[in-house]
Design a protein around this motif. Structure first.
Motif, mmCIF file in Angstrom:
data_model
loop_
_atom_site.group_PDB
_atom_site.id
_atom_site.type_symbol
_atom_site.label_atom_id
_atom_site.label_comp_id
_atom_site.label_asym_id
_atom_site.label_seq_id
_atom_site.Cartn_x
_atom_site.Cartn_y
_atom_site.Cartn_z
ATOM 1 N N TRP A 95 -16.086 49.128 11.870
ATOM 2 C CA TRP A 95 -15.582 50.505 11.889
ATOM 3 C C TRP A 95 -14.969 50.801 10.521
ATOM 4 O O TRP A 95 -14.330 49.941 9.917
ATOM 5 C CB TRP A 95 -14.512 50.678 12.968
ATOM 6 C CG TRP A 95 -14.986 50.417 14.365
ATOM 7 C CD1 TRP A 95 -16.001 51.039 15.024
ATOM 8 C CD2 TRP A 95 -14.448 49.455 15.279
ATOM 9 N NE1 TRP A 95 -16.137 50.548 16.289
ATOM 10 C CE2 TRP A 95 -15.189 49.564 16.492
ATOM 11 C CE3 TRP A 95 -13.415 48.511 15.217
ATOM 12 C CZ2 TRP A 95 -14.930 48.778 17.590
ATOM 13 C CZ3 TRP A 95 -13.155 47.735 16.324
ATOM 14 C CH2 TRP A 95 -13.906 47.856 17.494
ATOM 15 N N GLN A 96 -15.112 52.030 10.080
ATOM 16 C CA GLN A 96 -14.592 52.411 8.775
ATOM 17 C C GLN A 96 -13.259 53.145 8.942
ATOM 18 O O GLN A 96 -13.174 54.182 9.594
ATOM 19 C CB GLN A 96 -15.581 53.314 8.037
ATOM 20 C CG GLN A 96 -15.151 53.665 6.636
ATOM 21 C CD GLN A 96 -15.066 52.442 5.723
ATOM 22 O OE1 GLN A 96 -15.989 51.618 5.699
ATOM 23 N NE2 GLN A 96 -13.982 52.308 4.985
ATOM 24 N N LEU A 97 -12.225 52.570 8.347
ATOM 25 C CA LEU A 97 -10.912 53.222 8.296
ATOM 26 C C LEU A 97 -10.797 53.897 6.941
ATOM 27 O O LEU A 97 -10.836 53.226 5.907
ATOM 28 C CB LEU A 97 -9.806 52.178 8.485
ATOM 29 C CG LEU A 97 -8.374 52.705 8.657
ATOM 30 C CD1 LEU A 97 -8.224 53.437 9.985
ATOM 31 C CD2 LEU A 97 -7.376 51.548 8.580
ATOM 32 N N ARG A 98 -10.643 55.237 6.930
ATOM 33 C CA ARG A 98 -10.649 55.963 5.661
ATOM 34 C C ARG A 98 -9.369 56.777 5.504
ATOM 35 O O ARG A 98 -8.971 57.515 6.400
ATOM 36 C CB ARG A 98 -11.846 56.925 5.586
ATOM 37 C CG ARG A 98 -13.204 56.275 5.592
ATOM 38 C CD ARG A 98 -14.282 57.298 5.198
ATOM 39 N NE ARG A 98 -15.615 56.724 5.269
ATOM 40 C CZ ARG A 98 -16.448 56.889 6.302
ATOM 41 N NH1 ARG A 98 -16.059 57.602 7.340
ATOM 42 N NH2 ARG A 98 -17.642 56.342 6.281
ATOM 43 N N ASP A 99 -8.727 56.631 4.356
ATOM 44 C CA ASP A 99 -7.570 57.454 3.976
ATOM 45 C C ASP A 99 -6.574 57.589 5.122
ATOM 46 O O ASP A 99 -6.149 58.683 5.491
ATOM 47 C CB ASP A 99 -8.032 58.846 3.524
ATOM 48 C CG ASP A 99 -8.867 58.791 2.256
ATOM 49 O OD1 ASP A 99 -8.650 57.854 1.462
ATOM 50 O OD2 ASP A 99 -9.728 59.663 2.072
ATOM 51 N N PHE A 100 -6.195 56.454 5.668
ATOM 52 C CA PHE A 100 -5.333 56.431 6.849
ATOM 53 C C PHE A 100 -3.867 56.488 6.418
ATOM 54 O O PHE A 100 -3.385 55.612 5.700
ATOM 55 C CB PHE A 100 -5.596 55.156 7.658
ATOM 56 C CG PHE A 100 -4.778 55.059 8.911
ATOM 57 C CD1 PHE A 100 -5.019 55.890 9.988
ATOM 58 C CD2 PHE A 100 -3.760 54.126 9.008
ATOM 59 C CE1 PHE A 100 -4.273 55.791 11.142
ATOM 60 C CE2 PHE A 100 -2.999 54.020 10.150
ATOM 61 C CZ PHE A 100 -3.253 54.859 11.232
ATOM 62 N N ASP A 101 -3.189 57.548 6.830
ATOM 63 C CA ASP A 101 -1.770 57.718 6.518
ATOM 64 C C ASP A 101 -0.951 57.604 7.801
ATOM 65 O O ASP A 101 -1.321 58.166 8.840
ATOM 66 C CB ASP A 101 -1.510 59.089 5.882
ATOM 67 C CG ASP A 101 -2.157 59.226 4.510
ATOM 68 O OD1 ASP A 101 -2.393 58.189 3.868
ATOM 69 O OD2 ASP A 101 -2.427 60.369 4.106
ATOM 70 N N LEU A 102 0.179 56.910 7.710
ATOM 71 C CA LEU A 102 1.046 56.738 8.884
ATOM 72 C C LEU A 102 2.462 56.436 8.415
ATOM 73 O O LEU A 102 2.656 55.728 7.417
ATOM 74 C CB LEU A 102 0.548 55.585 9.767
ATOM 75 C CG LEU A 102 1.368 55.298 11.029
ATOM 76 C CD1 LEU A 102 1.203 56.411 12.053
ATOM 77 C CD2 LEU A 102 0.956 53.956 11.636
ATOM 78 N N GLU A 103 3.453 56.982 9.113
ATOM 79 C CA GLU A 103 4.849 56.682 8.840
ATOM 80 C C GLU A 103 5.509 56.218 10.130
ATOM 81 O O GLU A 103 5.364 56.856 11.175
ATOM 82 C CB GLU A 103 5.580 57.920 8.303
ATOM 83 C CG GLU A 103 5.070 58.397 6.955
ATOM 84 C CD GLU A 103 5.836 59.614 6.465
ATOM 85 O OE1 GLU A 103 6.705 60.098 7.219
ATOM 86 O OE2 GLU A 103 5.570 60.072 5.342
ATOM 87 N N VAL A 104 6.226 55.117 10.053
ATOM 88 C CA VAL A 104 6.974 54.587 11.191
ATOM 89 C C VAL A 104 8.430 54.469 10.761
ATOM 90 O O VAL A 104 8.761 53.702 9.854
ATOM 91 C CB VAL A 104 6.436 53.211 11.646
ATOM 92 C CG1 VAL A 104 7.203 52.736 12.878
ATOM 93 C CG2 VAL A 104 4.944 53.294 11.952
ATOM 94 N N ALA A 105 9.292 55.235 11.399
ATOM 95 C CA ALA A 105 10.699 55.268 10.993
ATOM 96 C C ALA A 105 11.403 53.962 11.331
ATOM 97 O O ALA A 105 11.022 53.232 12.255
ATOM 98 C CB ALA A 105 11.417 56.435 11.679
#
Length: 703
Positions: free
Chosen positions: A21-31
């Motif tokens: 599977w291709q993960l592309r430009d994945f942005d995530l924030e976890v406080a």
């Protein structure tokens, strides 16, 4: 600034079917300190993204930051654990955790400190008794808890759980969820976990990352979990927001809660003896986590038709007993003496009891010993007088009436009747050995009225109080709700004062069993107490009061209009407001304080019902079983470190320290500002204006 942040993360994630599977430009924030659940309909996708966020695989572009610093592989600030260790070999549990401590993020401990830290983290997961066991002998669920302890011992900033509890059987999974909810309330680590269980995701997460694959590329959306903490498993059934999330996640994953197939872990059955050691074989220091089966599952419990029977009724009707694996039948009783007799003879396994009942049995050599491991709440009773007596007291109609002013007015009527050679005022209480008797007597004595000489006291079952008042057989009574509000609703009486005004936050009813039954059924007893604690917690939520009154209104319970019950529970009636301060859980309402027991014993001695025991402290400890309470209590239940507090000293809310942080307790002021500061009851009794008398028999002893 977020604790964990991925920025334009791109990479190929391996598909267990052999593709990618291709993960592309994945942005995530976890406080910092928050928890994120990761779910996906494709097997292996949630785990793949979880491990991508921990940089176990090198990215094509982008990266992950932790506390503003780039995260690299084998970073001690992050720990990832699944249900199994890669190569357990013959290593012991303690050795495994010692290695985790040695590799931890900057922690440098000596041998003794390391061992203490290992023991502490095993205790957190209820597994300290297996420290010397070899990992290869542990069952799957035991090893999962050890893995969790290993993560905690590493003192990592971010803890990642990869399907740690997925695939366990239903009972063990529920226990593990309870454990995680407790740990989340006690620790402040950032947590990420991949799971196929949507119930786990809703209960344990602040946000849920929902993944899918479209044309070979990974897509993501985030759901916020707006559930108050602390959470409980029953929130899945009772909370509308939880229901909405479960439905959304079920649609996303293509299944419904309870129908999820267990996660496959190919390595699970390689070299493990899954049936060698089970948690049920161990006696843990926190038995509620040991999964020891109840010795008896079909239980009969007695109750009286009062509002403070609500914990037993709610535990049955709302499924708390069922969740504990117990099949409970409730028996509606007509008097407190019936309840004591049936529990003593074994016709009932346990019952709602008057707080003084087990203590009175302990002071009577001919009685069957009874014990209590929890109170069912605080306050909830009142002193009601007939409309005729009220008219003679000359008190203002505004509520509430001051307790001292009220008893002084009653004293004036007592003296008037004595001078006119009229009969004495007649007051009733529900039982000789009851807080109603002792608080009524205390109130009278504070006004200079001798309860045994200046008035007449008698015993009347709670449900008959209003009838006696209507027939003119009583001038007043002390009873629990709803029988004070019923007299007011029917225009037969006036709720003069609440017993809270005599002693703030006094003990009322307890859950009691015989000592022999408790010794024969320790696991069943703890399960009952735990279920009742959960019910008390549920009852204290204001949104549940209407449901409570509707349940109690049924004929098999209190058999009273839900509207009247609601006014009783809220303290409102037609002629004013008398707040009974009914409390089921908050402020340590369920803890069986030894100081409460000591005060009740003192009143028994004061009014001639018993001789002074040789060892008051021992009697309190043997009867009010704080040890069993602490074993059954979970996070959110008050667990004071001490068994005694100075009764009467606190005129406002105050705090004590517990292992789970500060606990706010309510005031415990007596109306005469006396203080019970020790188990020296002789010294305490010597200070009363109407002291103890060996010649008193206590006119409440009849019937």
């Amino acid at each position: 600034m977020p604790n964990l942040e991925s920025t334009r993360l791109s990479m190929r994630l391996p598909d267990p079917a052999g593709g990618a599977w291709q993960l592309r430009d994945f942005d995530l924030e976890v406080a910092d300190g928050s928890s994120l659940a990761i779910v996906a309909p494709q097997r292996g996708l949630a785990s793949g993204v979880l491990r991508a966020l921990t940089v176990e695989q090198r990215s094509d572009s982008g990266g992950v930051l932790l506390d503003g610093r780039e995260l690299r592989a084998a970073d001690p600030r992050v720990v990832v654990i699944g249900p199994r260790l890669d190569r357990p070999g013959f290593q012991t549990v303690a050795a495994c955790l010692r290695r985790a401590v040695a590799r931890s993020n900057g922690r440098r401990l000596g041998r003794a400190e390391t061992q203490a830290w290992v023991t502490h983290n095993l205790r957190l997961v209820g597994m300290e008794d297996i420290a010397s066991r070899r990992l290869s002998t542990l069952s799957r669920h035991a090893l999962a808890r050890v893995q969790l302890a290993r993560a905690l011992a590493s003192d990592a900033t971010v803890i990642c759980l990869d399907h740690l509890f997925d695939g366990l059987d239903a009972v063990l999974e529920r226990q593990c969820i309870d454990l995680m909810l407790e740990l989340q309330a006690r620790i402040t680590r950032t947590m990420l976990f991949a799971t196929d269980d949507i119930g786990q995701a809703v209960l344990m997460a602040d946000r849920i990352l929902c993944l899918d694959v479209v044309s070979g590329a990974v897509t993501a959306s985030v759901l916020d979990v707006n559930l108050l903490r602390p959470r409980a498993r029953l929130d899945l059934e009772r909370n509308e927001e939880a229901g909405r999330l479960l439905e959304a996640l079920g649609d996303h994953l293509g299944r419904r809660l309870g129908n999820a197939a267990p996660t496959e872990h190919p390595q699970e059955d390689e070299g493990y003896e899954d049936s060698v050691v089970f948690m049920a074989d161990w006696v843990a220091s926190r038995p509620e986590r040991s999964a020891k089966a109840p010795e008896k599952r079909e239980i009969s419990l007695g109750f009286m038709p009062l509002i403070d029977s609500a914990p037993l009724v709610v535990a049955l009707e709302q499924g708390f007993f069922d969740a504990a694996g117990l099949k409970v039948r409730l028996s509606r009783e007509s008097s407190w003496s019936n309840i004591q007799d049936k529990v003593s003879l074994g016709l009932l396994d346990g019952a709602q009891m008057l707080a003084a009942m087990p203590l009175a049995a302990a002071l009577d050599p001919s009685a069957t010993p009874l014990i209590s491991a929890m109170a069912l709440g605080r306050n909830g009773s009142a002193i009601t007088v007939s409309t005729e007596l009220w008219s003679r007291l000359g008190l203002a109609d505004e509520m509430p009436v001051d307790a001292l002013a009220a008893v002084r007015a009653v004293r004036g009527e007592v003296e008037r009747r004595r001078n006119a050679r009229q009969r004495r005022l007649i007051f009733a209480m529900v039982a000789p050995h009851s807080s109603h008797n002792y608080l009524l007597r205390y109130w009278l004595a504070c006004g200079g009225i001798d309860p045994d000489r200046d008035v007449q006291l008698m015993v009347v079952p709670p449900a008959q109080m209003v009838g006696y008042l209507s027939a003119g057989l009583l001038d007043g009574y002390c009873a629990g709700e709803p029988w004070n509000s019923v007299a007011v609703e029917d225009g037969l009486g006036k709720a003069l004062i609440s017993t809270w005004q005599v002693w703030n936050n006094h003990p009322e009813k307890v859950f009691g069993v015989s000592r022999s039954w408790a010794e024969a059924h320790p696991n069943t007893h703890r399960a009952l107490v735990k279920a009742l604690l959960d019910a008390c917690w549920w009852l204290d939520k204001p949104d549940n009061r209407a449901t409570t009154c509707e349940i109690l209104s049924h004929g098999r319970y209190v058999n009273m209009s839900a509207d009247v019950l609601m006014r009783s529970l809220d303290g409102a009636n037609r002629t004013g407001r008398l707040d009974a301060h009914q409390c089921f859980h908050a402020g340590g309402a369920n803890f069986p304080w030894h100081s409460h027991a000591a005060w009740l014993i003192a009143q028994m001695v004061r009014w001639g019902q018993a001789r002074m025991p040789r060892d008051v402290s021992r009697l309190c400890a043997d009867t009010f079983r704080t040890d069993i309470y602490r074993q059954a209590a979970a996070f959110g239940d008050a667990i004071p470190a001490e068994n005694w507090k100075r009764e009467g000293e606190h005129h406002a809310e105050w705090q004590i320290q517990t292992d789970d942080g500060p606990l706010t307790l309510g005031s415990d002021r007596f109306m005469d500002d006396r203080v019970l500061d020790s188990a020296d009851l002789r010294r305490h009794l010597a200070g009363y204006a109407i002291p103890a008398s060996a010649g008193r028999t206590g006119s409440g002893n009849a019937a």
